[in-house]
Motif scaffolding. Structure first.
Motif, PDB file in Angstrom:
ATOM      1  N   ALA A 138       0.842  -1.197   0.000  1.00 40.80           N
ATOM      2  CA  ALA A 138       0.000   0.000   0.000  1.00 40.80           C
ATOM      3  C   ALA A 138       0.874   1.241   0.000  1.00 40.80           C
ATOM      4  CB  ALA A 138      -0.912  -0.010   1.225  1.00 40.80           C
ATOM      5  N   SER A 139       0.698   2.105  -1.013  1.00 40.16           N
ATOM      6  CA  SER A 139       1.400   3.383  -1.034  1.00 40.16           C
ATOM      7  C   SER A 139       0.602   4.327  -1.917  1.00 40.16           C
ATOM      8  CB  SER A 139       2.808   3.232  -1.603  1.00 40.16           C
ATOM      9  OG  SER A 139       2.748   3.014  -2.996  1.00 40.16           O
ATOM     10  N   VAL A 140       0.939   5.609  -1.871  1.00 38.62           N
ATOM     11  CA  VAL A 140       0.205   6.597  -2.655  1.00 38.62           C
ATOM     12  C   VAL A 140       0.346   6.286  -4.150  1.00 38.62           C
ATOM     13  CG1 VAL A 140      -0.010   9.031  -3.211  1.00 38.62           C
ATOM     14  CG2 VAL A 140       0.498   8.328  -0.872  1.00 38.62           C
ATOM     15  N   ARG A 141       1.575   5.946  -4.564  1.00 39.82           N
ATOM     16  CA  ARG A 141       1.799   5.677  -5.978  1.00 39.82           C
ATOM     17  C   ARG A 141       0.961   4.481  -6.440  1.00 39.82           C
ATOM     18  NH1 ARG A 141       7.237   3.296  -7.347  1.00 39.82           N
ATOM     19  NH2 ARG A 141       5.932   1.496  -6.887  1.00 39.82           N
ATOM     20  N   ASN A 142       0.986   3.421  -5.641  1.00 37.63           N
ATOM     21  CA  ASN A 142       0.220   2.234  -6.035  1.00 37.63           C
ATOM     22  C   ASN A 142      -1.279   2.507  -6.052  1.00 37.63           C
ATOM     23  OD1 ASN A 142       2.601   0.908  -6.285  1.00 37.63           O
ATOM     24  ND2 ASN A 142       2.462  -0.146  -4.310  1.00 37.63           N
ATOM     25  N   LEU A 143      -1.689   3.424  -5.188  1.00 36.40           N
ATOM     26  CA  LEU A 143      -3.098   3.812  -5.161  1.00 36.40           C
ATOM     27  C   LEU A 143      -3.484   4.445  -6.494  1.00 36.40           C
ATOM     28  CD1 LEU A 143      -5.058   3.559  -2.825  1.00 36.40           C
ATOM     29  CD2 LEU A 143      -4.636   5.932  -2.263  1.00 36.40           C
TER      30      LEU A 143
END
Lengths: 279, 503, 306
Positions: A138-143
């Motif tokens: 989970a990370s902002v980029r993957n979001l």
């Protein structure tokens, strides 16, 4: 006449809200009264300032860990807007291009692209999201990746079916008879006609992405607790809906106002940019 | 244009009126909880709420009272022979399974063998690892021989629900999980893994005649829904009510029970992987840096107690009354960190849960903030509850991660500690000292000497600080006024035989 | 028509095979389900034995070949978590998910299409404003918030409907309403936008000039055109809702497939995920195929083109 005037004011108000929200997000570090992560367990769940036990030091109250909700809402705008908009731009560009190509050329290319779209849709969004996040974390980029990957198909399919119908229309046929190139036909005659649907879908998708971020946070797959976001705040508020309404109301109101403004500005842009529709 | 909307509205309203909640069926106790057993066979779910449900249907060999003293159940008495290896069990006589089969020595032998059978893949499989041999002397006497002196044998076996051998042979593993049979006061009626487990009163159970005809365990994973179902009168008992809701609901004449103390909440500080946590001073510093009192008072609203720097509470065998909690002392934490060479702090990964333990996410975030104050920069992330235990077993969490250190149902410090041994795949701790302390107490057959060894182990644990000691939380049960005799225990369960319902 | 059906059948197989391959590979990339089959205090050797026994130590392509070989015979394996055949679990829960999704889509279409049309005809007037505000709320509200609010209002405060669970029509209403909100809002907006476009077209103006009444004109010409994009998004929403019901299922304790699959992914309960996705993707492809067929009926130009 009064309608026009009303509309003008509405658009102006929408711009002002958007500028405020974006400005608040960009300058949150200096504008926000508190550090959005600063806790005070003793002052947790303080109501909004205008309620009986409210405190003007925390105008919008404090959350379950005593953090200032105003500051968190301002900081939360960063992630929510970035995630919402970037994913829409990526998904929209990709989807419209593929939809145009598929609808215009039809044949093998169309079938290939539509199979791809079906394969993608055959795995419902939530499952795809969970799978991607299970692998990459989970990370902002993957979001953003998850939301863009899940988002392109709807543009592709809506645009494709419109193009299928448009390309048989008289003005396209006459343009072709006059020897216009494919690119020219698409850019001049077809693209403008799909703009209304795409604008609606896109302005909707920004909101949808912000809300989806909160659904992913609900499942523990959001940007994570160290990054304040409207979606995350909403997800965290669910245990307190009966006891502390303001926890959900503030990020909820922020989402709603932003979405309203994006939609209003979107409508205005569409009408301004498209003379045929304004007529 | 308006007609369809209107029609739909009318239809909805009519429907709503037609299905106003039916009058509660008398004699059915409805319990809402976050999880129900993932399988009705008692070998396959170790969750404390699953044990709660199993306990109504199945019996174990022994049970523990609220002080941790063992009481006979399907085994009424036991003694260890002079070789220190042979346990002689006297079985309760006249007990029958729900299908009429007798509970006897052969049944006991069968159950222990079934648990050890690798093909069955019982979740309690390691609990029979120390057994070398089982001899049935007569119908009600069995000798169980261990490989080495093993003081905690009965406590190890406490979680095993006994099943009938002949029926099991007839229907097989799969058939049994579709229609399980036990000796408990309730027998199996229906099960749907995603919605409910329904039991009905059994006749002639040795634990007595139940006061209700039927018990339904309803799966209500979302706390807000559970509370709403209680408020709307759809369930009689809600297990684990958020503490903020208690005051609001008391006004609605709902009752609340919070058994003394349940699981200790800890944060594992793994010292087996390369991280600053390898240094004992860092682990102690973390214990000083966290304000346990504030967490219990402000976040749990007093529904809990600060742990005394050990893995069990005062109700457990092996609780060391000499040990005190680590005081909240951020200055000392900073000093210790500086001594360990981390004057400017360090970064560390912390895995947490949401909705697994009461207020877990809030507690975790509070810890993150408090550690931040002494310079420890924590990368905190939530791991889904359904994977948490799996990642825990395979050693993938951490180096810091939250855990509920279960010491029930055996009420013995030993219960949760094998996982700290160097050889365990959990990789929590690698200390020859601890391994020796663990083995010494587990094989000490003299109760007094064993207690002393457990105290020593507890004291070692506090100093070595392989965990951040937090608190023991209380699980809050919301109970309708019509329910009588519902007495939840620290094991987050209750004996439902005594429960009755007012009309 | 036979050719159309055959081509659809090929599409179905290609799509489903594509989905299954991607899901299979992604699942394996995400780790193995070892902790799921091991006792809580298992030793390291026991873990290795189990890994071998389940074949998780085999190369990916070997596992895939074995999976295909068994799948062709109708064997999708046993759930590691529930110790039941995966197909049985899926068939237990799929009808519940389909029911919930169908109810949500029906609710969405029944409200959104008339509302969107009305808004377009009353552009700028109070009815339009009210409907557009409604859609705004619909698209800004997360499922779980709406769900909990509906429970508090209709189940706790008013006592009209059950809070959660399944078993009767009454149990279906709140979850279906929750699930349909977003799709309803989006469809209404889309119908309105399309309608506004259609109303400006020459042939509508001609029809108006010919003196057709507003209502008749509406149904004969405008709505039919505006239906195309509405149906496309609704069909797509079906796919999204089928799996997107996860949150709704959790809130309302609805025993559906969504939560089962998501939990299956998180736990790496491979057989359940594979079986669930297989059935979902078949359902989805069938629905989209029928919608494409409907296009052809609604719009002769497409029939000619296809």
């Amino acid at each position: 006449m009064s309608l026009r005037l009303g509309r003008g004011w509405g658009v102006a108000a929408a711009w002002v809200i958007l500028i405020l929200v974006v400005g608040g997000a960009v300058f949150a570090d200096t504008l926000a009264p508190y550090d959005p992560l600063e806790q005070s367990l003793r002052n947790r769940l303080q109501p909004v300032s205008w309620q009986a036990n409210g405190d003007w030091r925390h105008p919008l109250g404090t959350d379950q860990l005593g953090r200032d909700i105003l500051s968190r809402t301002m900081h939360g705008a960063r992630l929510s807007l970035a995630v919402g908009c970037i994913a829409v731009v990526i998904a929209g560009t990709l989807g419209v291009m593929l939809g145009l190509v598929a609808g215009f050329y039809r044949g093998v290319l169309d079938r290939l692209l539509m199979r791809l779209a079906d394969i993608q849709l055959g795995m419902p969004f939530m499952l795809l999201a969970v799978l991607i996040i299970a692998i990459f974390g989970a990370s902002v980029r993957n979001l953003v990746v998850v939301l863009a990957v899940g988002g392109w198909v709807i543009y592709a399919r809506v645009v494709r079916v419109q193009v299928l119908s448009l390309r048989e229309r008289s003005f396209v046929e006459s343009a072709r008879a006059l020897g216009a190139s494919d690119l020219r036909i698409v850019a001049q005659h077809i693209l403008p006609n799909v703009v209304p649907s795409v604008t609606v879908l896109a302005s909707f998708a920004v909101a949808q992405n912000i809300v989806l971020e909160s659904a992913l946070s609900f499942l523990g797959l959001g940007a994570g607790p160290r990054t304040p976001s409207w979606g995350g705040m909403l997800a965290d508020s669910r245990a307190y809906l009966a006891t502390a309404w303001w926890l959900a109301a503030m990020p909820g109101a922020a989402i709603m106002l932003t979405v309203l403004s994006i939609n209003t500005v979107g409508d205005w842009l569409r009408d301004t940019l498209d003379p045929q529709l304004r007529a | 244009m308006r007609r369809p909307i209107l029609t739909l509205t009318l239809a909805l309203a009519a429907l709503a009126a037609a299905v106003a909640p039916a009058a509660a069926q008398s004699g059915t106790l409805r319990i809402g909880m976050g999880v129900i057993p993932s399988n009705p066979d008692p070998a396959f779910d170790t969750h404390s709420l699953a044990l709660f449900a199993y306990n109504q249907m199945f019996d174990t060999l022994v049970v523990a009272d609220d002080k941790g003293h063992l009481q006979g159940a399907l085994v009424v008495s036991w003694r260890v022979l002079s070789d220190k290896l042979t346990w002689q069990f006297k079985l309760r006589e006249g007990v029958k399974f729900h299908n009429g089969e007798d509970w006897d020595g052969a049944a006991l032998k069968f159950n222990l063998e079934r648990n050890a059978d690798p093909k069955v893949r019982s979740n309690w499989r390691t609990r029979t690892n120390e057994i070398a041999q089982i001899d049935v002397l007569d119908r009600h006497t069995v000798n169980v021989v261990t490989k080495r002196p093993w003081a905690v044998l009965l406590k190890d076996l406490m979680a095993l629900g006994m099943v009938p051998p002949k029926y099991y042979a007839q229907v097989g593993l799969d058939g049994f999980s579709r229609a399980p049979v036990g000796t408990g006061p309730f027998k199996f009626k229906a099960y749907d893994k995603l919605s409910h487990l329904t039991l009905e009163a059994a006749a002639g159970a040795w634990r007595g005649k139940p006061g209700v005809a039927e018990v339904v365990f309803r799966r209500l994973p979302e706390a807000a829904t559970r509370v709403a179902a209680l408020e709307a009168g759809e369930i009689d008992v809600a297990v684990d009510v958020p503490v903020e809701d208690v005051e609001r609901l008391k006004a609605k004449r709902l009752g609340f029970k919070a058994p003394n103390i349940a699981q200790p909440q800890i944060v594992i500080l793994k010292s087996t992987v390369d991280s600053p946590l390898k240094d004992v001073r860092v682990r102690q510093a973390i214990n000083y840096a966290v304000n346990k009192d504030a967490i219990v008072k402000s976040l749990l609203l007093g529904y809990g107690r600060v742990s005394n720097g050990q893995l069990v509470g005062p109700d457990a065998y092996g609780f060391n009354p000499e040990l005190k909690p680590y005081p909240y002392d951020p200055e000392r934490a900073r000093k210790l960190l500086a001594e360990a060479g981390h004057a400017n702090g360090f970064e560390i990964n912390f895995d947490g849960t949401e909705g697994r333990y009461p207020k877990d996410k809030e507690v975790e975030e509070a810890i993150v903030a408090q550690l931040g104050k002494v310079g420890v920069r924590v990368n905190f992330k939530i791991v889904d509850s359904s994977v948490y235990i799996r990642d825990y077993i395979t050693g993938k969490l951490g180096p810091m991660f939250i855990l509920g250190q279960q010491y029930h149902p055996s009420f013995d410090l030993n219960q949760g500690t094998p996982n700290y041994k160097s050889a365990a795949p959990h990789k929590l701790l690698a200390s020859p000292e601890f391994d020796a302390l663990y083995d010494a107490q587990a094989s000490e057959m003299d109760p007094a000497r064993r207690l002393a060894l457990l105290h020593k182990m507890g004291a070692w644990f506090r100093e070595a600080a392989p965990v951040l000691f937090l608190h023991q939380f209380q699980t809050v049960f919301g109970v309708q006024p019509r329910v009588k005799g519902f007495e939840p225990r620290a094991t987050s369960g209750a004996d439902l035989v005594k429960v009755t319902l007012d009309k | 028509m036979a050719r159309f059906a055959l081509r659809r059948a090929v599409d179905l197989v290609v799509t489903v095979a594509g989905v299954m391959t991607i899901v299979f590979v992604m699942l394996r990339l995400s780790g193995d389900p070892l902790g799921l089959v091991a006792p809580q205090d298992a030793s390291a050797e026991e873990l290795n034995e189990l890994r071998h026994a389940f074949g998780f130590d085999q190369p990916l392509w070997t596992q895939y070949a074995q999976f295909l070989a068994r799948a062709v015979q109708g064997d999708l394996g046993q759930s590691l978590q529930f110790r039941r055949p995966a197909v049985e679990l899926v068939l237990d829960t799929l009808p519940m998910t389909l029911l919930l999704t169908a109810a949500a889509i029906a609710l969405s279409a029944a409200i959104a299409i008339p509302a969107g049309t009305l808004a377009a005809f009353r552009r700028g007037r109070p009815a339009d404003r009210a409907i557009m505000t409604g859609t705004l709320v619909g698209q800004s509200i997360p499922y779980f918030w709406l769900g909990i609010m509906l429970i508090m209002l209709f189940a706790v405060r008013l006592g009209w409907l059950p809070t959660s669970g399944s078993g009767s029509l009454a149990h279906l209403i709140l979850p279906a309403l929750t699930l349909s909100a977003t799709s309803m809002a989006r469809t209404a907006r889309l119908v309105r936008a399309e309608m506004l476009g259609v109303l400006r077209q020459d042939y509508i103006r001609t029809a108006l000039a010919k003196g057709l009444t507003t209502r008749a004109m509406l149904f004969r010409h405008a709505l039919r055109n505006a239906m195309l994009p509405a149906m496309t998004t609704l069909a797509l929403d079906t796919g999204i809702l089928l799996g997107g019901a996860v949150v709704t299922e959790t809130i309302f304790a609805w025993p559906g497939l969504g939560r089962l699959i998501v939990q299956g992914i998180l736990l790496r309960d491979f057989p359940v995920v594979q079986a669930g996705v297989l059935y979902l993707s078949i359902t989805f492809v069938l629905i989209n195929g029928s919608v494409d067929g409907l296009y052809a009926i609604l719009d002769p130009r497409i029939r000619k083109a296809a």
